[in-house]
Design an enzyme around this catalytic site. Sequence first.
Site, PDB file in Angstrom:
ATOM      1  N   GLY A 102       0.639  -1.158   0.225  1.00  0.00           N
ATOM      2  CA  GLY A 102      -0.209   0.130  -0.385  1.00  0.00           C
ATOM      3  C   GLY A 102       1.076   1.446   0.065  1.00  0.00           C
ATOM      4  N   SER A 108       1.865   8.006   1.986  1.00  0.00           N
ATOM      5  CA  SER A 108       1.245   7.037   2.498  1.00  0.00           C
ATOM      6  C   SER A 108       2.147   6.455   3.580  1.00  0.00           C
ATOM      7  CB  SER A 108       1.354   6.113   1.165  1.00  0.00           C
ATOM      8  OG  SER A 108       1.194   6.397   0.019  1.00  0.00           O
ATOM      9  N   ASP A 114      -3.053  -6.785  -7.055  1.00  0.00           N
ATOM     10  CA  ASP A 114      -4.107  -6.181  -7.135  1.00  0.00           C
ATOM     11  C   ASP A 114      -5.056  -6.949  -6.002  1.00  0.00           C
ATOM     12  OD1 ASP A 114      -6.649  -5.399  -7.289  1.00  0.00           O
ATOM     13  OD2 ASP A 114      -6.382  -5.349 -10.045  1.00  0.00           O
ATOM     14  N   VAL A 115      -5.451  -6.550  -4.760  1.00  0.00           N
ATOM     15  CA  VAL A 115      -5.333  -6.927  -4.010  1.00  0.00           C
ATOM     16  C   VAL A 115      -7.414  -7.626  -4.185  1.00  0.00           C
ATOM     17  CG1 VAL A 115      -4.547  -6.954  -2.071  1.00  0.00           C
ATOM     18  CG2 VAL A 115      -6.716  -5.681  -2.734  1.00  0.00           C
ATOM     19  N   ILE A 122      -4.502  -0.859   2.303  1.00  0.00           N
ATOM     20  CA  ILE A 122      -4.864  -0.377   1.282  1.00  0.00           C
ATOM     21  C   ILE A 122      -5.882  -0.467   1.976  1.00  0.00           C
ATOM     22  CG2 ILE A 122      -5.604  -2.004  -0.249  1.00  0.00           C
ATOM     23  CD1 ILE A 122      -2.531  -3.710  -0.167  1.00  0.00           C
ATOM     24  N   ALA A 143     -12.610   3.009  -1.832  1.00  0.00           N
ATOM     25  CA  ALA A 143     -14.033   3.461  -2.262  1.00  0.00           C
ATOM     26  C   ALA A 143     -13.973   4.336  -3.192  1.00  0.00           C
ATOM     27  CB  ALA A 143     -14.795   3.696  -1.395  1.00  0.00           C
ATOM     28  N   TYR A 198     -17.570   9.674   6.059  1.00  0.00           N
ATOM     29  CA  TYR A 198     -16.410   9.029   5.622  1.00  0.00           C
ATOM     30  C   TYR A 198     -17.979   7.853   5.251  1.00  0.00           C
ATOM     31  CZ  TYR A 198     -12.333   6.010   6.830  1.00  0.00           C
ATOM     32  OH  TYR A 198     -11.156   4.906   6.789  1.00  0.00           O
ATOM     33  N   LYS A 201     -14.384  -0.332   7.556  1.00  0.00           N
ATOM     34  CA  LYS A 201     -13.678  -0.641   8.001  1.00  0.00           C
ATOM     35  C   LYS A 201     -14.273  -1.260   9.538  1.00  0.00           C
ATOM     36  CE  LYS A 201      -9.723   1.971   6.461  1.00  0.00           C
ATOM     37  NZ  LYS A 201      -8.533   0.739   6.120  1.00  0.00           N
ATOM     38  N   ARG A 213      -2.991  13.434   6.215  1.00  0.00           N
ATOM     39  CA  ARG A 213      -2.890  13.919   4.637  1.00  0.00           C
ATOM     40  C   ARG A 213      -2.242  13.117   3.672  1.00  0.00           C
ATOM     41  NH1 ARG A 213      -5.352  17.881   3.363  1.00  0.00           N
ATOM     42  NH2 ARG A 213      -5.022  19.438   5.072  1.00  0.00           N
ATOM     43  N   LEU A 216      -2.839  10.592   0.502  1.00  0.00           N
ATOM     44  CA  LEU A 216      -3.788  10.118  -1.317  1.00  0.00           C
ATOM     45  C   LEU A 216      -5.128  10.173  -0.871  1.00  0.00           C
ATOM     46  CD1 LEU A 216      -2.962  10.719  -4.153  1.00  0.00           C
ATOM     47  CD2 LEU A 216      -2.876   8.818  -4.051  1.00  0.00           C
TER      48      LEU A 216
HETATM   49  C1  1JT Z   1     -10.548   5.293   1.999  1.00  0.00           C
HETATM   50  C2  1JT Z   1     -10.347   7.205   2.229  1.00  0.00           C
HETATM   51  C3  1JT Z   1      -9.877   5.512   3.444  1.00  0.00           C
HETATM   52  C4  1JT Z   1      -9.675   8.229   2.807  1.00  0.00           C
HETATM   53  C5  1JT Z   1      -9.504   7.312   4.380  1.00  0.00           C
HETATM   54  C6  1JT Z   1      -8.871   5.760   4.166  1.00  0.00           C
HETATM   55  N1  1JT Z   1      -9.307   6.048   5.001  1.00  0.00           N
HETATM   56  C7  1JT Z   1      -9.002   7.073   5.865  1.00  0.00           C
HETATM   57  N2  1JT Z   1      -9.187   8.179   4.947  1.00  0.00           N
HETATM   58  C8  1JT Z   1      -9.108   9.283   5.419  1.00  0.00           C
HETATM   59  C9  1JT Z   1     -10.533   9.893   5.790  1.00  0.00           C
HETATM   60  C10 1JT Z   1     -11.645   9.636   4.883  1.00  0.00           C
HETATM   61  C11 1JT Z   1     -12.911  10.704   4.636  1.00  0.00           C
HETATM   62  C12 1JT Z   1     -12.559  11.022   5.860  1.00  0.00           C
HETATM   63  C13 1JT Z   1     -12.240  11.373   7.197  1.00  0.00           C
HETATM   64  C14 1JT Z   1     -10.582  10.418   7.360  1.00  0.00           C
HETATM   65  C15 1JT Z   1     -10.733   7.718   0.205  1.00  0.00           C
HETATM   66  C16 1JT Z   1     -10.991   6.797  -0.557  1.00  0.00           C
HETATM   67  C17 1JT Z   1     -11.100   5.593  -0.675  1.00  0.00           C
HETATM   68  C18 1JT Z   1     -10.301   4.816   0.598  1.00  0.00           C
HETATM   69  O1  1JT Z   1     -14.462  11.564   6.077  1.00  0.00           O
HETATM   70  C19 1JT Z   1     -14.028  12.601   6.775  1.00  0.00           C
HETATM   71  C20 1JT Z   1     -13.765  11.170   3.884  1.00  0.00           C
END
Ligand code: 1JT
Length: 259
Positions: free
Chosen positions: A16, A22, A69-70, A97, A100, A160, A167, A197, A199
């Site tokens: 990942g 990352s 590729d999982v 990893i 969504a 989220y 999760k 912060r 990707l």
């Molecule tokens: C994914 C994304 C998994 C963002 C993620 C994540 N795990 C933590 N974050 C950061 C995050 C994202 C949101 C949030 C708070 C933290 C995006 C791509 C898919 C996997 O919402 C308040 C949306």
Amino acid sequence: MEDLLKLKNKNIVVMGVANKRSLAWGVAKSLYQAGANVIFTYRKERSYSKLQKLLEEHGLEARMIVQCDVNTDESIQEAFGKIGEEVECIHGVVHSIAFAHAEDLKGDFVETSRDGFAFAQDTSAYSLVAVANASRPLMKEGGSLIAMSYLGAERVVDGYNVMGVAKASLEASVKYLASDLGKHDIRVNAISAGAVRTLAAKGVPSFNEILHKIEETAPLRKNVTQEEVGDMTLAMMSHLSRGVTGEIVYVDSGYNIMG
Ligand code: 1JT
């Protein structure tokens, strides 16, 4: 220190790394410093070139880099098959990893599509089960499997949405896997990381607000860094955590305890 951790020359798979921000990259740096042989998996060619650049910049040497590729069993089988041909044994896997569809991370959770729900679950939660199963035969001397989670698994964090449910599924999977694999001396844990912060956080409109709220209210009054997450993951990979399995460990400046 190295003696306490017992990670020197251990083969650890890190899945990942997409870029320098990352969480998986923070983990790789910590593991490397502890003397582990780090094996990387990547999905997209873009991540592969980023990874190569990062390794060069930091003077880090990968034991091996394999495509994985999982979302498909064949790719997971192939990747761990290749790893098994190169090293006799692995001692740990870091699963960092999640994915969504962007449209499922805005608006109301109630509008989540069947496909978006299944995709988030498949990529972000089932993938841990498949990786655990594929890596088990290579963990001949026991091992440690670590997944990355987030507070949204157990509380409603605005926006989220479908990832929170994925999760939650990931955290429950950690416990069932820990129960199954304990007899092989394989520990399974999750790190619940505070907001960083990365990707993945890009394009989350409320992300700045979240970071500010943490600075104001978390016991440590600061956001966590990639290095802090990397170091706790190192601890959970090491001999120091040998009595811990099925646990969700918060690396979040204490934010989760606040009312
Ligand atoms: C994914 C994304 C998994 C963002 C993620 C994540 N795990 C933590 N974050 C950061 C995050 C994202 C949101 C949030 C708070 C933290 C995006 C791509 C898919 C996997 O919402 C308040 C949306």
